[in-house]
Design a protein around this motif. Structure first.
Motif, short mmCIF file in Angstrom:
data_model
loop_
_atom_site.label_atom_id
_atom_site.label_comp_id
_atom_site.label_asym_id
_atom_site.label_seq_id
_atom_site.Cartn_x
_atom_site.Cartn_y
_atom_site.Cartn_z
N GLY A 1 2.01 4.04 6.72
CA GLY A 1 1.37 3.69 5.46
C GLY A 1 0.64 4.86 4.81
N ALA A 2 0.91 6.08 5.29
CA ALA A 2 0.26 7.27 4.76
C ALA A 2 1.32 8.29 4.36
N ARG A 3 0.90 9.24 3.54
CA ARG A 3 1.74 10.39 3.23
C ARG A 3 1.22 11.53 4.07
N VAL A 4 2.08 12.12 4.87
CA VAL A 4 1.71 13.18 5.79
C VAL A 4 2.39 14.47 5.36
N THR A 5 1.62 15.54 5.23
CA THR A 5 2.16 16.85 4.92
C THR A 5 1.81 17.79 6.07
N VAL A 6 2.83 18.45 6.62
CA VAL A 6 2.65 19.41 7.70
C VAL A 6 3.08 20.77 7.16
N THR A 7 2.22 21.78 7.35
CA THR A 7 2.54 23.12 6.85
C THR A 7 3.00 24.02 7.99
N SER A 8 3.57 25.14 7.61
CA SER A 8 4.03 26.12 8.60
C SER A 8 2.86 26.71 9.40
N GLY B 1 0.54 24.89 10.58
CA GLY B 1 0.11 23.85 11.50
C GLY B 1 -0.90 22.89 10.92
N ASP B 2 -1.23 23.06 9.64
CA ASP B 2 -2.16 22.14 8.97
C ASP B 2 -1.49 20.80 8.78
N ILE B 3 -2.26 19.72 8.93
CA ILE B 3 -1.76 18.37 8.72
C ILE B 3 -2.68 17.69 7.73
N ASP B 4 -2.12 17.21 6.63
CA ASP B 4 -2.88 16.51 5.59
C ASP B 4 -2.38 15.08 5.54
N VAL B 5 -3.30 14.13 5.61
CA VAL B 5 -2.94 12.71 5.60
C VAL B 5 -3.69 12.04 4.45
N VAL B 6 -2.97 11.36 3.56
CA VAL B 6 -3.58 10.60 2.46
C VAL B 6 -2.90 9.24 2.38
N GLU B 7 -3.57 8.31 1.71
CA GLU B 7 -2.98 6.99 1.48
C GLU B 7 -1.67 7.13 0.74
N ALA B 8 -0.68 6.38 1.14
CA ALA B 8 0.63 6.44 0.48
C ALA B 8 0.52 6.08 -0.99
N GLU B 9 -0.37 5.16 -1.35
CA GLU B 9 -0.52 4.75 -2.75
C GLU B 9 -0.99 5.91 -3.61
N ARG B 10 -1.83 6.81 -3.04
CA ARG B 10 -2.31 7.96 -3.79
C ARG B 10 -1.24 9.01 -3.95
N ALA B 11 -0.19 8.87 -3.19
CA ALA B 11 0.87 9.88 -3.21
C ALA B 11 1.75 9.79 -4.44
N GLY B 12 1.66 8.70 -5.17
CA GLY B 12 2.50 8.53 -6.35
C GLY B 12 3.92 8.16 -5.97
N ARG B 13 4.84 8.36 -6.88
CA ARG B 13 6.24 7.98 -6.64
C ARG B 13 7.13 9.21 -6.52
N ARG B 14 6.57 10.34 -6.12
CA ARG B 14 7.36 11.56 -6.02
C ARG B 14 8.23 11.60 -4.79
N GLU B 15 8.03 10.70 -3.82
CA GLU B 15 8.79 10.77 -2.57
C GLU B 15 9.95 9.83 -2.57
#
Length: 73
Positions: free
Chosen positions: A50-57, A59-73
């Motif tokens: 139920g979250a949008r997860v972004t992992v960077t090269s 090693g950073d991990i960013d987790v936000v509510e899926a609703e805040r992620a918009g419809r870009r995915e």
């Protein structure tokens, strides 16, 4: 998995196995060192628990509510 569990305030075992959402070997391959030993920049974003997860090269991990992620995915 632990980052999303902490974000949600649940035990990691309550979430579906991460391997059912993303191929960990492929993720590691994306961020593995190239021939000269450097790691190319970049990130990958996916939905999990139920979250949008972004992992960077880096090693950073960013987790936000899926609703805040918009419809870009």
């Amino acid at each position: 998995m632990e980052a999303v569990a902490a974000f949600r305030g649940v035990d990691p075992l309550e979430l579906e196995p991460l391997a059912e959402r993303i191929d960990a070997d492929a993720l590691n391959a994306l961020f593995s060192p190239v021939g000269d030993g450097t790691i190319d920049g970049g990130s990958v974003t996916f939905r999990y628990g139920g979250a949008r997860v972004t992992v960077t090269s880096r090693g950073d991990i960013d987790v936000v509510e899926a609703e805040r992620a918009g419809r870009r995915e």
